[in-house]
Design an enzyme around this catalytic site. Structure first.
Site, mmCIF file in Angstrom:
data_model
loop_
_atom_site.group_PDB
_atom_site.id
_atom_site.type_symbol
_atom_site.label_atom_id
_atom_site.label_comp_id
_atom_site.label_asym_id
_atom_site.label_seq_id
_atom_site.Cartn_x
_atom_site.Cartn_y
_atom_site.Cartn_z
ATOM 1 N N CYS A 1 28.242 47.636 21.636
ATOM 2 C CA CYS A 1 28.260 48.533 22.821
ATOM 3 C C CYS A 1 29.651 49.357 22.904
ATOM 4 O O CYS A 1 30.889 48.360 23.258
ATOM 5 C CB CYS A 1 27.679 48.283 24.102
ATOM 6 S SG CYS A 1 26.299 48.296 23.864
ATOM 7 N N GLY B 1 47.170 35.622 -0.694
ATOM 8 C CA GLY B 1 47.648 36.671 -0.618
ATOM 9 C C GLY B 1 47.139 37.282 -2.048
ATOM 10 O O GLY B 1 47.068 39.207 -1.731
HETATM 11 C C1 LIG Z 1 44.930 33.432 4.792
HETATM 12 C C2 LIG Z 1 45.266 32.119 4.179
HETATM 13 C C3 LIG Z 1 44.959 31.830 2.588
HETATM 14 C C4 LIG Z 1 44.329 32.518 2.111
HETATM 15 O O1 LIG Z 1 44.815 34.480 1.740
HETATM 16 P P1 LIG Z 1 44.052 35.597 0.707
HETATM 17 O O2 LIG Z 1 44.540 36.835 1.125
HETATM 18 O O3 LIG Z 1 42.490 35.714 1.314
HETATM 19 O O4 LIG Z 1 44.035 35.211 -0.480
HETATM 20 C C5 LIG Z 1 45.703 31.287 1.927
HETATM 21 N N1 LIG Z 1 47.048 30.279 2.558
HETATM 22 C C6 LIG Z 1 46.981 30.577 3.959
HETATM 23 C C7 LIG Z 1 48.190 29.896 4.688
HETATM 24 C C8 LIG Z 1 46.208 31.438 4.662
HETATM 25 O O5 LIG Z 1 46.805 31.634 5.841
#
Ligand SMILES: *Cc1c(COP(=O)(O)O)cnc(C)c1O
Length: 433
Positions: free
Chosen positions: A362, A249
């Site tokens: 489209c 994240g």
């Molecule tokens: C999507 C996700 C990530 C990676 O998220 P990023 O924003 O790309 O770093 C890591 N762990 C889990 C459980 C996720 O769902």
């Protein structure tokens, strides 16, 4: 430097990615083309590992979030860089396995793992299951029992932390389809059940509060709540949890003005809260895992397109149509995500008035960017869309029967095809007459 350290402009006024001329890549491999700057991806992996090692005195492990960009080659790069991986489906596990990934360093996520996927993961030697719910817990216990083994697990916990990001990529709050809630006692109850099952062993706790987050405080708050849970598991269930997996994240810049904190600042804040809290609660320092996806591959990707037409609607806007769109990059139509763009064969020129970059599907919503500044642009130009390493190829579709683009990896002077372009034959290969 244009947007990122690995991009520049050469004497022909062409965009360069690493040591490669983007226009030459487009000529050699065709468009649309996904370009992965492998050197950049490796550098991002190393920086993440080293920064974590520098910020945390305990054991740390960086897991590559496969869903961001899942190919045999990227799995191999992640493994070579010493990372573990997270996977969310049988297909991702299969890819990791075929790439020769060390499966004991894989965490298997997902809110609805099928029995077939659970069996595949177990038989592939996946290290940890991140369990989402009660039914899944029982299924995993049964399937591990059939194999006469004890499966290490962690639960996906919703710590109840809100973060400021797009609704569709928020996952830490109570109203989320992922995991078990902390506040309602659901998390404690499911751990109690796990403690009573013979074929699972809880090794740690997991949370992932969302994606593209620019603040450190929500992560720090997640640490406070998750360590609180670890202490509660110890005191109420006598359960020792040695892994704290904080998910991914960490946000990256997509447009000028995006200003995420430096990685070192983010990791230092999170680890200092973790040290304080474990000390206060009398817990040992856990193994600390992160699961970055976007932060490892986002800025390593550039997509190259050929401009087909430029349509100016007087007093309204100018549409620049490219030979791809939502089928290879659905991020705008999904979340209104922004990607910078430039004309690769005129990269050093000053941008002119804003344009809308449209795909060829489209759907009126099939756009790559709106109101974006762009150099003078004409049919036949090569358009580069930047920061497309994450959630582009992995989210691509064959909508309108568009073959998925090829992908090339750049390493030093070399450009190597790592995903071949789909053909029309590929498109009908699953159809049965
Ligand atoms: C999507 C996700 C990530 C990676 O998220 P990023 O924003 O790309 O770093 C890591 N762990 C889990 C459980 C996720 O769902």
């Amino acid at each position: 430097m244009l947007y990122a350290e690995n991009l520049s402009v050469n004497q022909s006024n062409h965009l360069t990615i690493g040591r490669h001329d983007a226009v030459a890549l487009a000529r050699r491999f065709g468009t649309p083309l996904y370009v992965l700057d492998e050197d950049r991806m490796r550098l991002n992996c190393r920086r993440y590992r080293q920064t974590l090692a520098g910020a945390y005195p305990g054991e740390g492990l960086v897991l590559y979030a496969s869903k961001a960009l899942c190919t045999l080659h990227t799995a191999r790069v992640a493994a070579e860089e010493g990372l573990g991986a997270d996977a969310v489906s049988g297909g991702e596990i299969y890819t990791l396995l075929k790439a020769g990934f060390p499966m004991e360093k894989v965490f298997f996520h997902g809110n609805n793992k099928t029995p077939e996927e659970i069996a595949l993961a177990m038989d592939s030697g996946v290290g940890y299951f991140v369990v989402d719910n009660r039914e899944e817990l029982r299924r995993i216990n049964d399937l591990a029992g059939q194999r006469g083994r004890i499966q290490p697990i962690l639960f996906r916990v919703k710590p109840g932390v809100d973060c400021h990001t797009h609704e569709y990529i928020k996952t830490g709050q109570i109203d989320s389809k992922f995991g078990v809630a902390l506040e309602t006692g659901e998390a404690l109850e499911i751990h109690r059940e796990a403690a009573s099952l013979p074929h699972v062993r809880v090794e740690g706790v997991h949370c992932h509060i969302g994606s593209q987050i620019f603040e450190t405080e929500p992560f720090c708050e997640a640490v406070r709540r998750m360590t609180g849970l670890m202490a509660q598991l110890k005191s109420e269930l006598g359960m020792d949890t040695r892994i704290l997996n904080l998910g991914g994240g960490f946000g990256i810049p997509y447009e000028p003005g995006d200003d995420p904190p430096p990685l070192a600042h983010y990791l230092r804040s999170v680890t200092s809260v973790l040290r304080q809290e474990t000390e206060r609660l009398g817990l040992p320092l856990p193994q600390l895992c992160f699961e970055p996806g976007r932060a490892l591959v986002g800025d390593a990707g550039v997509t190259l397109y050929t401009v087909g037409s430029v349509k100016t609607i007087p007093g309204v806007r100018t549409y620049v149509a490219v030979d791809g769109g939502m089928a290879d990059n659905p991020r705008y139509i999904l979340y209104g995500a922004k990607h910078p763009a430039l004309v690769a064969n005129r990269a050093g020129d000053a941008p002119e008035g804003p344009v809308t970059i449209a795909g060829k599907c489209c759907e009126s919503g099939d756009l790559i960017a709106e109101h974006t500044p762009l150099q003078a642009v004409y049919p036949g130009d090569i358009l580069a869309v930047l920061v497309t390493g994450a959630y582009n190829y992995s989210m691509a579709s064959n909508y309108n029967r568009l073959p998925r683009p090829a992908m090339v990896a750049l390493q030093g002077e070399e450009a190597r095809l790592i995903v071949r372009r789909e053909t029309y034959e590929d498109l009908i290969s699953h159809d049965v007459l």
